[in-house]
Design an enzyme around this catalytic site. Structure first.
Site, short mmCIF file in Angstrom:
data_model
loop_
_atom_site.label_atom_id
_atom_site.label_comp_id
_atom_site.label_asym_id
_atom_site.label_seq_id
_atom_site.Cartn_x
_atom_site.Cartn_y
_atom_site.Cartn_z
N PRO A 9 -10.48 -7.36 1.61
CG PRO A 9 -11.13 -6.56 3.70
CD PRO A 9 -10.06 -6.41 2.66
CB CYS A 10 -13.83 -9.92 -1.80
SG CYS A 10 -14.30 -11.41 -0.87
N PRO A 11 -16.43 -8.24 -0.01
CG PRO A 11 -17.25 -8.37 2.17
CD PRO A 11 -15.98 -8.16 1.40
#
Length: 380
Positions: free
Chosen positions: A91-93
């Site tokens: 996940p990249c947020p």
């Protein structure tokens, strides 16, 4: 040659599908979010793809660092003398420029480090790591990225990386992502790629990044793409001359027959704001929210969070799940469960790697490992 693949952060499996359709064998799937795993299983059932050899793991990847079962699966693969890979996009947020920007300290950011630890622990023959370009652009994120690479190098991997755009592979979406690939040195030797002693980065030109790219960004950016047109519901608009039709939203809406797709009727209906839907011009994607797609242009990044409202080019509504799947360049027969909540449906679609980019990267890895050449020999 069918290389076994262990998939992590699998979502609904867009990245996996590219590898599967390139001849790789996804033998293990890990996803923490139950609705996404449900979607993964449903899509494979509809596509008539067999379940993974080692099944599905519905849980946190951190647990896998201590899990005996995963170790046993990998031992089984190793006993067969198989070249095998890990693929995953944490996940990249926490690294996204428009996201939380907490970096390695964020809960999602930590998962990138965990994935690298898992690679170093189990030592797959090769791996793929996918993430947002914020890992390159922000100084402190870049330092973390370099630390992760150094750890991989210390564990016997030689790496190569590139900022790819899904447009380069024929997907109708402007989506930039870092792709980091690593290969064990013994695998490189087996594949006929000799690297110098102590070398940790593949020499320029050795990995054939452009083998399965259809278009260059330089070419795409020079084309006379339309800007905006006055919005008119159910209007007609002729295709402009000189553009690449394959990269347009309209081409993919027709290609996937989105109006008759299983997920065609799944879209958010506003409680208010319909008047706003009527005044935004076709192609006006200048604001963070309420972007109206242009039928004869590609879509902005398909991230369908609370602030990313993408409007249909010539209908007074938001795009449907079927249309979002088309923008992700998925095959027409790819579907997700209709009983998934709209929030989960759009989130799993938006999180996925565009299918044609996944397919192109998988084919390129296969080229590099000699798989496609061997396939040609076997067929002749």
């Amino acid at each position: 040659m069918s290389y076994p693949i262990f998939s992590f952060f699998s979502g609904s499996g867009f990245l996996d599908l590219g590898f599967e359709n390139s001849g790789f064998d996804v033998v293990y799937v890990n996803e923490i979010h139950t609705p996404f795993l449900k979607s993964y299983k449903h899509s494979r059932e509809m596509l008539q793809i067999e379940e993974p050899r080692f099944g599905y793991h519905n849980g946190d990847i951190t647990e896998l660092l201590e899990q005996v079962q995963l170790r046993e699966y990998i031992q089984e693969i190793n006993s067969e003398n198989s070249t095998f890979g890990f693929i995953g996009g944490p996940p990249c947020p926490d690294f996204s420029v428009g996201g939380k920007n907490k970096g390695r300290e964020g809960e999602n950011g930590k998962l990138s480090g965990t994935y690298i630890d898992l690679i170093c622990q189990h030592k797959p023959s090769f791996f793929l790591f996918e993430n947002v370009k914020g890992l390159w652009r922000t100084k402190r994120h870049r330092e973390f990225f370099e630390e992760m690479k150094n750890k991989l190098h210390d564990n016997g991997y030689v790496t190569t990386e590139r900022l790819i755009n899904s447009l380069e592979y024929g997907s109708p979406q402007h989506r930039e992502r870092i792709i980091l690939l690593g290969f064990r040195k013994d695998l490189l030797e087996q594949s006929g790629h000799n690297v110098e002693e102590g070398e940790t980065i593949l020499p320029n030109g050795l990995f054939p990044w452009e083998n399965h790219m259809k278009y260059s960004m330089e070419t795409i950016e020079k084309l006379p793409w339309p800007a905006t047109n006055e919005f008119a519901e159910d209007s007609s608009l002729p295709k402009p001359e000189g553009i690449i039709e394959e990269l347009t939203v309209e081409h993919w809406f027709h290609k996937n027959d989105v109006e008759h797709h299983v997920n065609a009727q799944q879209f958010f209906t506003p409680r208010a704001g319909l008047a706003k839907f009527l005044v935004i011009e076709e192609g006006d994607d200048s604001k963070k929210s309420y972007k109206r797609l242009h039928r004869w242009r590609f879509s902005p990044t398909a991230a369908y969070g609370n602030n990313e409202v993408h409007l249909h080019p010539y209908k007074a509504r938001r795009i449907s799940v079927a249309e979002a799947l088309a923008i992700q360049s998925l095959p027409p027969n790819f579907e997700i469960p209709t009983d998934l909540s709209l929030t989960n449906a759009f989130k799993t679609v938006g999180n996925g790697v565009p299918y044609l980019a996944s397919l192109g990267i998988a084919e390129t890895i296969k080229d590099f490992l000699g798989g496609n050449q061997r396939d040609e020999i076997n067929r002749s």
